[in-house]
Design an enzyme around this catalytic site. Structure first.
Site, PDB file in Angstrom:
ATOM      1  N   ASP A  80      -3.664  46.617  60.368  1.00 49.53           N
ATOM      2  CA  ASP A  80      -4.550  47.549  61.061  1.00 49.53           C
ATOM      3  C   ASP A  80      -5.895  47.609  60.340  1.00 49.53           C
ATOM      4  O   ASP A  80      -5.952  47.864  59.141  1.00 49.53           O
ATOM      5  CB  ASP A  80      -3.890  48.934  61.091  1.00 49.53           C
ATOM      6  N   ASP A 102     -11.791  43.959  61.752  1.00 47.86           N
ATOM      7  CA  ASP A 102     -12.691  44.991  62.265  1.00 47.86           C
ATOM      8  C   ASP A 102     -14.081  44.816  61.668  1.00 47.86           C
ATOM      9  O   ASP A 102     -14.361  45.260  60.561  1.00 47.86           O
ATOM     10  CB  ASP A 102     -12.143  46.381  61.944  1.00 47.86           C
ATOM     11  N   HIS A 178     -10.723  58.370  65.399  1.00 47.66           N
ATOM     12  CA  HIS A 178      -9.561  58.407  64.523  1.00 47.66           C
ATOM     13  C   HIS A 178      -9.302  59.812  63.998  1.00 47.66           C
ATOM     14  O   HIS A 178     -10.220  60.593  63.808  1.00 47.66           O
ATOM     15  CB  HIS A 178      -9.750  57.458  63.335  1.00 47.66           C
ATOM     16  N   GLY A 179      -8.020  60.091  63.758  1.00 47.81           N
ATOM     17  CA  GLY A 179      -7.637  61.347  63.136  1.00 47.81           C
ATOM     18  C   GLY A 179      -7.617  62.510  64.103  1.00 47.81           C
ATOM     19  O   GLY A 179      -7.820  62.379  65.304  1.00 47.81           O
ATOM     20  N   GLY A 209      -7.265  55.759  67.897  1.00 45.35           N
ATOM     21  CA  GLY A 209      -7.489  57.202  67.894  1.00 45.35           C
ATOM     22  C   GLY A 209      -6.831  57.904  69.057  1.00 45.35           C
ATOM     23  O   GLY A 209      -7.402  58.812  69.651  1.00 45.35           O
ATOM     24  N   ALA A 210      -5.599  57.507  69.378  1.00 46.27           N
ATOM     25  CA  ALA A 210      -4.959  57.995  70.602  1.00 46.27           C
ATOM     26  C   ALA A 210      -3.899  59.058  70.370  1.00 46.27           C
ATOM     27  O   ALA A 210      -3.156  59.395  71.284  1.00 46.27           O
ATOM     28  CB  ALA A 210      -4.348  56.820  71.358  1.00 46.27           C
ATOM     29  N   ASP A 253      -1.032  57.562  64.683  1.00 45.91           N
ATOM     30  CA  ASP A 253      -0.813  57.781  63.253  1.00 45.91           C
ATOM     31  C   ASP A 253      -0.759  59.273  62.930  1.00 45.91           C
ATOM     32  O   ASP A 253       0.195  59.763  62.330  1.00 45.91           O
ATOM     33  CB  ASP A 253      -1.922  57.103  62.447  1.00 45.91           C
ATOM     34  N   THR A 254      -1.784  60.018  63.354  1.00 42.60           N
ATOM     35  CA  THR A 254      -1.893  61.437  63.009  1.00 42.60           C
ATOM     36  C   THR A 254      -0.651  62.226  63.399  1.00 42.60           C
ATOM     37  O   THR A 254      -0.155  63.051  62.620  1.00 42.60           O
ATOM     38  CB  THR A 254      -3.128  62.055  63.676  1.00 42.60           C
TER      39      THR A 254
END
Length: 305
Positions: A80, A102, A178-179, A209-210, A253-254
């Site tokens: 990632d 990226d 993100h986050g 960022g989903a 992730d969050t």
């Protein structure tokens, strides 16, 4: 079974469902994600960041790859946000089957050049590649970009970028971040922009960022002593619509971090004398698994393995 990212995502885009890419940092997260995938009969992507690789070293990467190989569903092990060619090569040596380069913060030509270099190296060993493309506010080559378009992917540039780089799937900047959102206003997805990109780019598209950042998780985290500001994520209906428009890979992730940490805090709060890690890491692992299962249901990947 260990497969490439493209094997999973090409089918997802063609059949109109999404596949979760869930970040892992340790054994518990990895087990939770894979157990959820097997129970839901869903393909899945295990994502490791450069930070996770630094934290866990080769012990972590080898464990993740080994567990993916043993899984009874299709699993891709994914780098990632790889920041450099060298980082990608490291992931390739460790047995990853999907890598992301990226260079979205660079100018367009640099992004194309660096991405193409990674694509050539990865494809040479049968690994597929995710790239990212965004726009910055300002003026470049006499093209003014309004603030409302800042950081958002230009559809025509996306088409050109994919043709020139040969990347297998593209992370698009369409409004998410993100986050957990803290004081940034209501998060959104620019669906019309996504639709225009999808018409020009047949490859699987990726949404970063989903996380949903469910309020019940936020409140549970706070109730257990955690501190977090105002936080909100992407509405489930916005995710569903994005999938219908061509999003095939959805990063999360969050939500996993919130669930895991809340359960660790809760367990230790209720049992302050507890010092057996299995007694608080076990419940936290189950909490992560439940979040992953709910995301798989939302994405429509259940039964697709």
């Amino acid at each position: 079974m260990l497969v490439t990212g493209l094997e999973i995502l090409r089918k997802a885009r063609a059949e109109g469902y999404g596949v979760g890419a869930f970040n892992t940092n340790n054994m518990e997260f990895t087990q939770a994600i894979l157990e959820a995938a097997e129970e839901m009969k869903s393909p899945v992507i295990l994502a490791l960041s450069e930070g996770a690789m630094k934290y866990g070293g080769r012990a972590l990467t080898r464990m993740v790859v080994a567990l993916a190989q043993e899984a009874r569903v299709p699993v891709a092990v994914h780098l990632d946000h790889g920041s450099s060619y060298e980082s990608v090569l490291k992931a390739l040596r460790e047995g990853f089957t999907s890598v992301m380069i990226d260079k979205s913060h660079e100018d367009f030509e640099t992004n194309v050049r660096e991405t193409k270099r990674v694509v050539e190296a990865a494809h040479a060993v049968g690994v597929t590649v995710e790239a990212e493309l965004g726009r910055l506010a300002g003026i470049e080559e006499h093209v003014a970009v309004d603030e409302k378009d800042a950081l958002l992917t230009n559809p025509e540039e996306a088409r050109i970028f994919m043709e020139r780089t040969g990347a297998d799937y593209l992370a698009v900047a369409i409004g998410t971040s993100h986050g957990a959102y803290k004081g940034k206003g209501r998060p959104f997805i620019d669906h019309p922009r996504l639709a225009r990109i999808a018409k020009l780019v047949p490859a699987p598209l990726v949404l970063h960022g989903a996380s949903a950042v469910p309020q019940e998780l936020v409140e549970r985290f706070r109730a257990a002593g955690g501190e977090i500001g105002e936080a909100s994520g992407i509405h489930p209906e916005d995710i569903k619509k994005a999938i219908s428009l061509g999003i095939a890979k959805i990063n999360t992730d969050t939500d996993l971090r919130l669930a895991f940490t809340a359960l660790v805090r809760e367990t230790l709060g209720k049992n302050p004398k507890e010092f057996d890690p299995r007694k608080y890491l076990g419940p936290a692992r189950e909490a992560v698994k439940e979040v992953v299962k709910s995301r798989m249901e939302l994405f429509g990947s259940v039964g697709r393995a």
